[in-house]
Design an enzyme around this catalytic site. Structure first.
Site, mmCIF file in Angstrom:
data_model
loop_
_atom_site.group_PDB
_atom_site.id
_atom_site.type_symbol
_atom_site.label_atom_id
_atom_site.label_comp_id
_atom_site.label_asym_id
_atom_site.label_seq_id
_atom_site.Cartn_x
_atom_site.Cartn_y
_atom_site.Cartn_z
ATOM 1 N N LYS A 79 -16.467 37.462 26.379
ATOM 2 C CA LYS A 79 -16.360 36.480 25.288
ATOM 3 C C LYS A 79 -15.560 37.083 24.131
ATOM 4 C CE LYS A 79 -19.439 33.452 22.559
ATOM 5 N NZ LYS A 79 -20.841 33.093 22.289
ATOM 6 N N SER A 154 -21.975 28.279 22.694
ATOM 7 C CA SER A 154 -20.627 28.640 22.335
ATOM 8 C C SER A 154 -19.891 29.464 23.392
ATOM 9 C CB SER A 154 -20.633 29.399 21.014
ATOM 10 O OG SER A 154 -21.353 30.612 21.133
ATOM 11 N N SER A 178 -26.453 30.000 23.219
ATOM 12 C CA SER A 178 -25.049 30.034 23.638
ATOM 13 C C SER A 178 -24.740 30.699 24.974
ATOM 14 C CB SER A 178 -24.204 30.690 22.562
ATOM 15 O OG SER A 178 -23.948 29.747 21.560
#
Ligand code: GLN
Length: 490
Positions: A79, A154, A178
């Site tokens: 990420k 997210s 997330s």
């Protein structure tokens, strides 16, 4: 034979048995990226050149007869809010558009000891604020199960990449859901470990008392292996827990006989999708038939968790994001004096949602409102935690939906932030309490969108979560379903 659709443990065995080489595996994943990435858009940055060098290194090791670790030669993605030395880390924000960290996050260092093949950095909601990846300052990511839908967020890029087969595994972060919610939306496995289990050093801070890093994988076996690599005390993170890390692969056993599982009625909220509820209730019956004893538990403060989180997380964010002032690092927009420069920089480079949270957070922390909002929210946080403490006196594990709905259409929610916040009802309480939780596939809706089952454990008891998740997973085929995307090109 295509390789991108297999979990890491299968590919690891194939590498060890010399059925494939790391370069062959990488080329197959590259091919998959070429086939579908323009539709999915999971990546912000790709690092193909170094990935190839890493794969060659692993092949050389195998050729020399050296033993390889679990992740060696297996392509994965990280990420974009986790610092990677020499590789852009933007947090999907214009503010960090050109930020190249001079150091690695601890989790990246830990991964690196394994010679994995890092494919690149994945898309996300800006600074991890959001649940759909639509808040990325660059572009939204699409759900591989239906390209018109969001992948969740997210960590939407990390989840979509694994579901699309453009990465075999990935790393995400979870502040209010997330990792788990995108895992649920994309039909894969995602775990948020206990707060403090995995070092946050090098994770760009959103809400420091809630943020936690964890893996997203095809199945529970891969999840256990990844946890073994990521977990552990780190002196560089002052909230890191100095506790022994068990070998989580020892929990990959099919045995939940006598396990007491709590079912909190408050997690079956009004407005919950009927298909999701059906899938969850069927999964709970399955857990019972596998030997678990399911009992109802009550978590009376669940209702307050969202308001508590949406005060505390923005409060911490407003403080953490104060550092982007156009002076030390990040972007700068020139002004006539320093105040004007800071105003212009922050106005131009932060997106709408980030600004909204900075404003809410600053308000909640301001002198006249500190006690009424921030301190009160801290007190309610304790009550939410106490709900869990009491429940865990009676049960070993708690089962719940991961999200009240399946993935929704891109654009459907993002005009109404409050509606989006309410979606987090099943994931946020764990972050407030610091508890570990996993999301595993448990079925599909009528329109073939994946549904995730959440298993919540006692502090530092990821082992029981893995055992129950594995037992359940092995009783069905959901984890073997690959997103239909690009089927015609296979
Ligand atoms: N959806 C939640 C939020 O918008 C959770 C985000 C996260 O876990 N990073 O804050």
């Amino acid at each position: 034979m295509r390789l991108f659709d297999k979990p890491a443990h299968v590919l690891h065995d194939m590498l060890v048995n010399k059925e494939i080489t790391a370069v062959e595996l990488l080329n197959d994943v590259f091919l998959r990226i070429d086939e579908v990435e323009d539709q999915v858009k999971a990546y912000l940055t790709q690092t193909r050149k170094t990935a190839l060098e890493q794969a060659r290194l692993v092949d050389a090791k195998i050729a020399k007869g050296e033993t390889i670790g679990f992740l060696e030669g297996i392509p994965g993605a990280i990420k974009d809010n986790i610092c990677t030395m020499g590789v852009k880390t933007t947090c999907a924000s214009k503010m960090l558009e050109h930020f190249v960290p001079p150091y690695n996050a601890t989790v990246v260092e830990k991964l690196q000891t394994q010679n994995p093949v890092i494919l690149g950095k994945t898309n996300m909601d800006e600074f991890a604020m959001g649940g759909s990846t639509e808040n990325s300052a660059y572009f939204p990511t699409h759900n591989p199960w239906n390209l018109d839908c969001v992948p969740g967020g997210s960590s939407g890029g990390s989840a979509a990449a694994v579901a699309a087969g453009t990465a075999i595994w990935s790393i995400g972060s979870d502040t209010g859901g997330s990792i788990r919610q995108p895992a649920s939306f994309c039909g894969i496995v995602g775990i948020k470990p206990t707060y403090g289990r995995v070092s946050r050093y090098g994770l760009v801070a959103f809400a420091s008392s809630l943020d936690q890093i964890g893996p997203l994988t095809r199945d529970v076996t891969d999840c256990a292996h990844l946890l073994n690599i990521l977990c552990g005390y780190d002196a560089k993170d002052s909230t890191s827990i100095n506790a022994e890390v068990p070998d989580f692969t020892k929990s990959l056993v099919k045995d939940i006989k006598g396990l007491k599982i709590g079912l909190p009625k408050e997690y079956f909220v009004k407005g919950m999708d009927a298909d999701v509820e059906r899938a969850i209730r069927t999964a709970i019956k399955k857990l019972e038939s596998l030997g678990a004893e399911v009992v109802e538990v009550s978590m009376p403060h669940t209702d307050y968790a969202i308001s508590t989180y949406y005060l505390l997380a923005p409060a911490e964010a407003s403080s953490n994001l104060a550092r982007y002032d156009g002076v030390s690092y990040g972007e700068r927009v020139d002004g006539i004096d320093i105040v004007d420069m800071m105003n212009k920089t922050r106005s131009a480079k932060f997106g709408e949602e980030v600004k909204r949270r900075i404003m809410i957070g600053s308000y909640a922390l301001s002198a006249g409102y500190y006690d009424a909002y921030y301190v009160k929210a801290l007190k309610v946080r304790t009550l939410v935690k106490q709900d869990f403490d009491e429940a865990f006196e009676k049960v070993d594990l708690i089962v719940a939906p991961t999200a009240p709905t399946p993935a929704y259409k891109i654009g459907e929610m993002n005009s109404d932030p409050l509606k989006m916040y309410l979606q987090d009802i099943c994931t946020i309480p764990l972050n407030l309490a610091g508890l570990p939780g996993i999301s595993i596939p448990c079925g599909f809706t009528n329109t073939k969108m994946p549904v995730g089952l959440q298993l919540i454990g006692k502090p530092l008891d990821e082992a029981t979560i893995i055992r129950a998740a594995y037992t359940y997973e092995q009783s069905n085929e959901f984890h073997n379903s690959i997103a239909p995307l690009g089927e015609d090109k296979k």
